[in-house]
Scaffold this motif. Structure first.
Motif, PDB file in Angstrom:
ATOM      1  N   ARG A 150       0.821  -1.210   0.000  1.00 31.00           N
ATOM      2  CA  ARG A 150       0.000   0.000   0.000  1.00 31.00           C
ATOM      3  C   ARG A 150       0.853   1.258   0.000  1.00 31.00           C
ATOM      4  O   ARG A 150       0.529   2.246  -0.668  1.00 31.00           O
ATOM      5  N   LEU A 151       1.944   1.240   0.753  1.00 33.04           N
ATOM      6  CA  LEU A 151       2.851   2.389   0.763  1.00 33.04           C
ATOM      7  C   LEU A 151       3.431   2.638  -0.625  1.00 33.04           C
ATOM      8  O   LEU A 151       3.528   3.779  -1.082  1.00 33.04           O
ATOM      9  N   ALA A 152       3.833   1.568  -1.291  1.00 28.48           N
ATOM     10  CA  ALA A 152       4.397   1.705  -2.639  1.00 28.48           C
ATOM     11  C   ALA A 152       3.360   2.224  -3.626  1.00 28.48           C
ATOM     12  O   ALA A 152       3.661   3.059  -4.488  1.00 28.48           O
ATOM     13  N   GLU A 153       2.135   1.735  -3.516  1.00 30.85           N
ATOM     14  CA  GLU A 153       1.067   2.169  -4.418  1.00 30.85           C
ATOM     15  C   GLU A 153       0.788   3.661  -4.281  1.00 30.85           C
ATOM     16  O   GLU A 153       0.347   4.306  -5.239  1.00 30.85           O
ATOM     17  N   ASN A 154       1.036   4.226  -3.098  1.00 33.23           N
ATOM     18  CA  ASN A 154       0.727   5.628  -2.854  1.00 33.23           C
ATOM     19  C   ASN A 154       1.827   6.588  -3.286  1.00 33.23           C
ATOM     20  O   ASN A 154       1.664   7.804  -3.187  1.00 33.23           O
ATOM     21  N   ILE A 155       2.941   6.057  -3.779  1.00 37.73           N
ATOM     22  CA  ILE A 155       4.029   6.911  -4.249  1.00 37.73           C
ATOM     23  C   ILE A 155       3.643   7.532  -5.589  1.00 37.73           C
ATOM     24  O   ILE A 155       3.162   6.852  -6.500  1.00 37.73           O
ATOM     25  N   ASP A 156       3.839   8.847  -5.712  1.00 35.91           N
ATOM     26  CA  ASP A 156       3.506   9.537  -6.961  1.00 35.91           C
ATOM     27  C   ASP A 156       4.307   8.966  -8.124  1.00 35.91           C
ATOM     28  O   ASP A 156       5.525   8.771  -8.014  1.00 35.91           O
ATOM     29  N   GLY A 157       3.619   8.699  -9.219  1.00 38.26           N
ATOM     30  CA  GLY A 157       4.254   8.187 -10.419  1.00 38.26           C
ATOM     31  C   GLY A 157       4.190   6.688 -10.569  1.00 38.26           C
ATOM     32  O   GLY A 157       4.474   6.163 -11.651  1.00 38.26           O
ATOM     33  N   VAL A 158       3.815   5.975  -9.511  1.00 43.93           N
ATOM     34  CA  VAL A 158       3.731   4.514  -9.580  1.00 43.93           C
ATOM     35  C   VAL A 158       2.487   4.112 -10.369  1.00 43.93           C
ATOM     36  O   VAL A 158       1.372   4.499 -10.028  1.00 43.93           O
ATOM     37  N   VAL A 159       2.688   3.335 -11.414  1.00 41.97           N
ATOM     38  CA  VAL A 159       1.584   2.873 -12.251  1.00 41.97           C
ATOM     39  C   VAL A 159       0.938   1.627 -11.654  1.00 41.97           C
ATOM     40  O   VAL A 159      -0.284   1.480 -11.648  1.00 41.97           O
ATOM     41  N   ALA A 160       1.749   0.716 -11.143  1.00 42.70           N
ATOM     42  CA  ALA A 160       1.240  -0.522 -10.547  1.00 42.70           C
ATOM     43  C   ALA A 160       2.323  -1.112  -9.657  1.00 42.70           C
ATOM     44  O   ALA A 160       3.503  -0.774  -9.774  1.00 42.70           O
ATOM     45  N   VAL A 161       1.887  -2.005  -8.754  1.00 44.15           N
ATOM     46  CA  VAL A 161       2.827  -2.696  -7.877  1.00 44.15           C
ATOM     47  C   VAL A 161       2.629  -4.199  -8.041  1.00 44.15           C
ATOM     48  O   VAL A 161       1.510  -4.707  -7.876  1.00 44.15           O
ATOM     49  N   HIS A 162       3.697  -4.895  -8.385  1.00 42.71           N
ATOM     50  CA  HIS A 162       3.681  -6.354  -8.452  1.00 42.71           C
ATOM     51  C   HIS A 162       4.167  -6.889  -7.111  1.00 42.71           C
ATOM     52  O   HIS A 162       5.314  -6.669  -6.708  1.00 42.71           O
ATOM     53  N   ASP A 163       3.293  -7.589  -6.434  1.00 38.43           N
ATOM     54  CA  ASP A 163       3.570  -8.071  -5.086  1.00 38.43           C
ATOM     55  C   ASP A 163       4.143  -9.484  -5.133  1.00 38.43           C
ATOM     56  O   ASP A 163       3.433 -10.447  -5.421  1.00 38.43           O
ATOM     57  N   GLU A 164       5.449  -9.618  -4.844  1.00 46.40           N
ATOM     58  CA  GLU A 164       6.092 -10.921  -4.757  1.00 46.40           C
ATOM     59  C   GLU A 164       6.621 -11.168  -3.341  1.00 46.40           C
ATOM     60  O   GLU A 164       7.528 -11.982  -3.124  1.00 46.40           O
TER      61      GLU A 164
END
Length: 227
Positions: free
Chosen positions: A196-210
Motif C-alpha cells: 500500500r505504501l508503494a502504491e501511494n508513491i507519486d508516479g507509480v503505475v502498478a505494484v507487483h507483489d512478490e
C-alpha cells in the motif's frame, strides 16, 4: 512526498476580464488553442470559466436573433417548446465573458495534492481547474495533461522513494513506473502495508507483489458476526 498542484500547474494562463467581449473571448480560445479560460474580476479573482460550449450557446439559439432560417438541434427546440432553456438560453444572449461564463468555477489551490485535483476534475467532468491563492486570485491553471506529468518520473526517483518509504525492508525494482516488491516480512500485515505504501508513491503505475511472510497474522484475526 506527494506531488501538489503547484508542481505541475501552468502559470502562463490565458484568462479574460468579466467585461471582455464575446469576440475577444473567441479570439483568445483560438489563438491559445484552449477550450476554456478563467473569467476574472478587476482584482484578478476568479469568477467563473467561459468555454467553447458557452460560446456555442449563441449559435444554438441563432434563429432567435438572426432569422436566417437556421434550425436549432432537436434538444434546443424541445427546450424552446417547454420553456426549460435555463442557462443555455441566458448565455445565448451574452455579449461579455461575465454573461457567458459558467459560475462559480471549480477551483483548486497550489498546495492541494495532485490526486485531489484529479478527483475534482472527474467529479465535475471538467478538463482543467483554475488554481487560486488564499484570496481567490488566479495563480495558475492545471489540466488533465498536467496531472499526467506525475507518471513521467524517472524510474530511479520512484525506486529511491519506495525504498525510503519501506525503510529498506524489501527488495525494490522499478521498470516503466511499475514497482516489483520481493523479500520476506515477519508478518503478513507488514507485507500488505508495504504494498500500500508503494502504491501511494507519486508516479507509480502498478505494484507487483512478490512478498512472502513468516507468520500470517491476518488469518489469526477473529471473524466477527455470522450466524
Amino acid at each position: 512526498m506527494s506531488a501538489v498542484v503547484e508542481n505541475v500547474m501552468t502559470t502562463d494562463v490565458a484568462a479574460v476580464n468579466e467585461n471582455a467581449s464575446f469576440h475577444t473571448v473567441a479570439e483568445l480560445l483560438i489563438s491559445r488553442g484552449v477550450s476554456g479560460v478563467p473569467v476574472l474580476d478587476d482584482d484578478n479573482r476568479v469568477l467563473g470559466v467561459v468555454s467553447e460550449a458557452d460560446l456555442l450557446a449563441k449559435e444554438e439559439f441563432k434563429e432567435r436573433y438572426y432569422g436566417d432560417g437556421y434550425r436549432p438541434p432537436l434538444r434546443a427546440r424541445i427546450r424552446h417548446a417547454t420553456g426549460s432553456e435555463g442557462s443555455g438560453y441566458r448565455k445565448s444572449l451574452g455579449e461579455t465573458a461575465g454573461a457567458l461564463m459558467t459560475s462559480p468555477a471549480h477551483v483548486t489551490t497550489p498546495d492541494a495534492p495532485v490526486v485531489s485535483a484529479a478527483r475534482l476534475m472527474d467529479r465535475y467532468g471538467v478538463k482543467r481547474l483554475p488554481v487560486v491563492d488564499a484570496d481567490g486570485r488566479l495563480a495558475g491553471i492545471v489540466s488533465r495533461r498536467d496531472l499526467i506529468k506525475v507518471f513521467l518520473r524517472p524510474d530511479e526517483d520512484i525506486e529511491q522513494e519506495v525504498r525510503e518509504a519501506l525503510h529498506g525492508r524489501a527488495d525494490v525494482a522499478v521498470a516503466d513506473a511499475v514497482v516489483t516488491l520481493s523479500g520476506t516480512y515477519a508478518e503478513h500485515s507488514q507485507a500488505v502495508t508495504a504494498v500500500r505504501l508503494a502504491e501511494n508513491i507519486d508516479g507509480v503505475v502498478a505494484v507487483h507483489d512478490e512478498l512472502t511472510w513468516k507468520h500470517d497474522d491476518i488469518a489469526d484475526l477473529p471473524v466477527w458476526g455470522g450466524a
